[in-house]
Design an enzyme around this catalytic site. Structure first.
Site, short mmCIF file in Angstrom:
data_model
loop_
_atom_site.label_atom_id
_atom_site.label_comp_id
_atom_site.label_asym_id
_atom_site.label_seq_id
_atom_site.Cartn_x
_atom_site.Cartn_y
_atom_site.Cartn_z
N VAL A 166 0.62 -1.22 0.24
CA VAL A 166 0.16 -0.13 0.02
C VAL A 166 0.52 1.77 -0.12
O VAL A 166 1.06 1.96 -0.99
CB VAL A 166 -0.94 -0.28 1.27
CG1 VAL A 166 -1.33 1.14 1.62
CG2 VAL A 166 -2.24 -0.98 0.82
N LYS A 198 15.25 -3.25 2.40
CA LYS A 198 14.43 -2.61 1.41
C LYS A 198 14.38 -1.49 0.53
O LYS A 198 14.45 -1.63 -0.10
CB LYS A 198 12.96 -2.61 1.60
CG LYS A 198 11.69 -2.80 1.08
CD LYS A 198 10.58 -2.87 1.77
CE LYS A 198 9.66 -3.74 1.95
NZ LYS A 198 8.06 -3.70 2.80
N ALA A 237 -17.34 -18.50 -9.12
CA ALA A 237 -17.10 -19.02 -7.24
C ALA A 237 -15.18 -19.79 -8.17
O ALA A 237 -14.96 -19.76 -9.01
CB ALA A 237 -18.56 -20.08 -8.19
N CYS A 265 -6.01 -9.24 2.86
CA CYS A 265 -6.76 -8.45 2.83
C CYS A 265 -7.90 -9.25 3.75
O CYS A 265 -9.16 -9.01 4.62
CB CYS A 265 -7.04 -7.53 2.02
SG CYS A 265 -5.83 -5.97 1.74
C1 UGA Z 1 -8.71 -6.39 -1.12
C2 UGA Z 1 -10.15 -5.43 -2.68
O1 UGA Z 1 -10.76 -5.66 -3.62
C3 UGA Z 1 -9.61 -4.37 -2.62
O2 UGA Z 1 -10.35 -3.37 -2.22
C4 UGA Z 1 -8.67 -3.55 -1.45
O3 UGA Z 1 -8.00 -2.58 -1.27
C5 UGA Z 1 -7.77 -5.11 -0.86
O4 UGA Z 1 -8.68 -5.66 -0.40
C6 UGA Z 1 -6.89 -4.45 0.45
O5 UGA Z 1 -7.72 -3.99 1.71
O6 UGA Z 1 -6.08 -4.01 0.84
P1 UGA Z 1 -7.07 -7.82 -3.49
O7 UGA Z 1 -6.95 -8.44 -1.55
O8 UGA Z 1 -5.92 -7.26 -3.52
O9 UGA Z 1 -8.29 -6.12 -2.73
O10 UGA Z 1 -8.04 -9.61 -4.27
P2 UGA Z 1 -9.10 -9.00 -4.50
O11 UGA Z 1 -9.10 -8.92 -6.61
O12 UGA Z 1 -10.42 -8.40 -3.87
O13 UGA Z 1 -9.79 -11.19 -4.65
C7 UGA Z 1 -9.81 -10.97 -3.38
C8 UGA Z 1 -9.88 -12.85 -3.42
O14 UGA Z 1 -11.41 -13.02 -3.56
C9 UGA Z 1 -8.90 -13.83 -4.15
O15 UGA Z 1 -8.87 -14.38 -3.47
C10 UGA Z 1 -9.93 -13.70 -5.68
O16 UGA Z 1 -9.92 -14.77 -5.79
C11 UGA Z 1 -11.25 -13.85 -4.50
N1 UGA Z 1 -12.61 -13.27 -5.57
C12 UGA Z 1 -12.06 -12.99 -6.33
C13 UGA Z 1 -13.17 -15.10 -6.29
O17 UGA Z 1 -12.40 -16.18 -5.42
N2 UGA Z 1 -14.33 -14.12 -6.92
C14 UGA Z 1 -14.47 -13.15 -7.25
O18 UGA Z 1 -15.49 -13.62 -8.05
C15 UGA Z 1 -13.60 -12.50 -6.64
#
Ligand code: UGA
Length: 437
Positions: free
Chosen positions: A11, A35, A252, A260
């Site tokens: 971040v 780093k 799914a 997160c």
């Molecule tokens: C998430 C949020 O989307 C961000 O907006 C937020 O800022 C971030 O957390 C955070 O709190 O820092 P991120 O963890 O990078 O972002 O990933 P996502 O793209 O949101 O996916 C999260 C999880 O859900 C992944 O494991 C993904 O595979 C899963 N997912 C997502 C599904 O299984 N199905 C979906 O349709 C979408």
């Protein structure tokens, strides 16, 4: 404007590089000297598309600098972002000791007005604690404001998300803080939600929890699809076209992971409990996610009969595509179970292999998906990388000992896989002829 970012993790680093790209002068500070040295040499400590280029460009134009000295970072800039880690404690609550320490150190280093902005994902009322901590340690007469500006950056598209946000949330308690932050983000021309600090803090946790709820909801529907012979892709498509529901986060699969969702859900449950509010829904969201991995493991077992002695190709290790992050990745649980059952594992991931080698022992890492399929009794898809969608599946089939594909991300069409002669098991997608052509 002059900005310092305390904590150069995902971040902090993305925020710093992007704010520099907007024309501000940014100093990123992290106590991890190695780093900082890497970054000074233009080497990225993380894989994030577009970040390296942004860092190089803005360092060259002297708008981005790195230091491991917090007092220096506080001295240079008027706006100080806190972007340090907030790991989970055993009871699910966020561990805020880093935030408190940093707040104290900022206060001790302050020689004039500073706006301190919490960027880390924190429980509601953390801003108030930061304010109190700074008030306790700052020299008499020095003014300051505290604000909350949560991030909504997805790993893998964090730079894009920063530069093209759906909204920017500003939790402020003074006109001065509101004016500074409004000016800071003006170049982005994004909708601003200007609110109080506690509401801003809640917006972040509620957003992540809601997205996780969507994922668990569709996963529960997928399990139902498997039982009744419906296709979850069709259900998602039909639901997603309703603008009130929307098509996103309805894919799914084996469940969500990452640094997160699991952590933020646990923290939000704890926050609600502490506030005396029964948020059982979120506990179920977590539980469905845990079960989803178990259901997938059961599928593997059902289709292999005995796992012991079998060779399994694992495609994908990162918790999702376009990242090398393995935190809470379903692959870790899948591989641990396969190993316990006595399988031989051939694993491949386009980006996460260096990190995986450090944490996963006793498995064979191979150089591509075809090598993972070589002599395999089954191919297990754990991360939905685009690269896997484009594989020559005929070649994959020829290389496998037995053409069984267990697809934890639903990246292939069941009908097509059947045509190619695979035994194919997806999530909520029973095999039947594809009528859509
Ligand atoms: C998430 C949020 O989307 C961000 O907006 C937020 O800022 C971030 O957390 C955070 O709190 O820092 P991120 O963890 O990078 O972002 O990933 P996502 O793209 O949101 O996916 C999260 C999880 O859900 C992944 O494991 C993904 O595979 C899963 N997912 C997502 C599904 O299984 N199905 C979906 O349709 C979408």
């Amino acid at each position: 404007m002059k900005i310092s970012i305390i904590g150069a993790g995902y971040v902090g680093l993305v925020t710093g590089a992007c704010l520099a790209e907007l024309g501000h002068h940014v100093t990123c500070m992290d106590s991890d000297r190695s780093k900082m040295l890497l970054l000074k040499a233009n080497t990225m400590p993380i894989y994030e598309p577009g970040l390296g280029e942004l860092v190089r460009r803005n360092r060259k134009s002297r708008r981005l600098g790195f230091t491991s000295r917090l007092d220096e970072a506080v001295e240079i800039s008027e706006i100080i972002f806190i972007a340090v880690g907030t790991p989970s404690r055993e009871n699910g609550a966020a561990n805020l000791t880093y935030v408190e320490n940093v707040a104290r150190q900022i206060a001790e280093a302050m020689t004039g007005y500073r706006l301190i902005v919490e960027k880390s994902t924190v429980p509601v009322a953390t801003g108030e604690w930061i304010e109190r901590t700074i008030r306790l340690h700052v020299k008499k007469g020095i003014e300051f404001d505290v604000a909350s500006n949560p991030e909504f950056l997805r790993e893998g598209s964090a730079v894009q998300d920063f530069l093209h946000p759906d909204r920017i949330v500003l939790g402020v308690e003074s006109g001065r803080a509101r004016d500074i932050l409004t000016r800071l983000y003006k170049p982005l021309k994004a909708p601003l939600v200007v609110t109080d600090m506690k509401s801003a803090e809640l917006i972040k946790h509620a957003s992540n929890s809601f997205l996780a709820t969507k994922v668990s909801f569709i996963n529960a529907v997928a399990n139902l699809c498997d039982q009744v012979g419906a296709d979850v892709h069709e259900v998602s498509r039909g639901m997603g076209l309703d603008r009130r529901i929307g098509p996103d986060f309805l894919e799914a699969g084996i469940g969500f992971g990452g640094s997160c969702f699991p952590k933020d859900l646990a923290a939000f449950v704890k926050i609600s409990e502490d506030a005396g509010v029964d948020f059982t829904l979120l506990k179920s969201v977590s539980q469905i996610n845990k079960n989803q991995r178990q259901i997938f493991l059961k599928r593997i077992e059902e289709n292999l009969w005995n796992v012991s002695g079998k060779t399994i190709g694992v495609l994908g290790l990162a918790f999702k595509p376009n990242t090398d992050d393995l935190r809470e990745a379903p692959s870790l649980e899948v591989i641990a179970w396969l190993r316990k059952e006595g399988a031989r594992i051939r694993a491949y991931d386009p980006q996460a292999m260096p990190k995986a080698r450090q944490v996963l022992k006793g498995i064979t890492f191979v150089r591509d998906a075809y090598q993972a399929a070589q002599g395999a009794d089954a191919l297990v898809i754990v991360t939905g990388w685009d690269e896997f969608r484009k594989l020559d599946l005929k070649k994959i089939k020829e290389m496998m000992k037995y053409p069984l594909v267990l697809d934890g991300r639903n990246i292939y069409s069941p009908a097509h896989m059947k045509e190619l002669g695979f035994r194919y098991v997806g999530i909520g997608r029973p095999q039947k002829p594809d009528r859509r052509g």
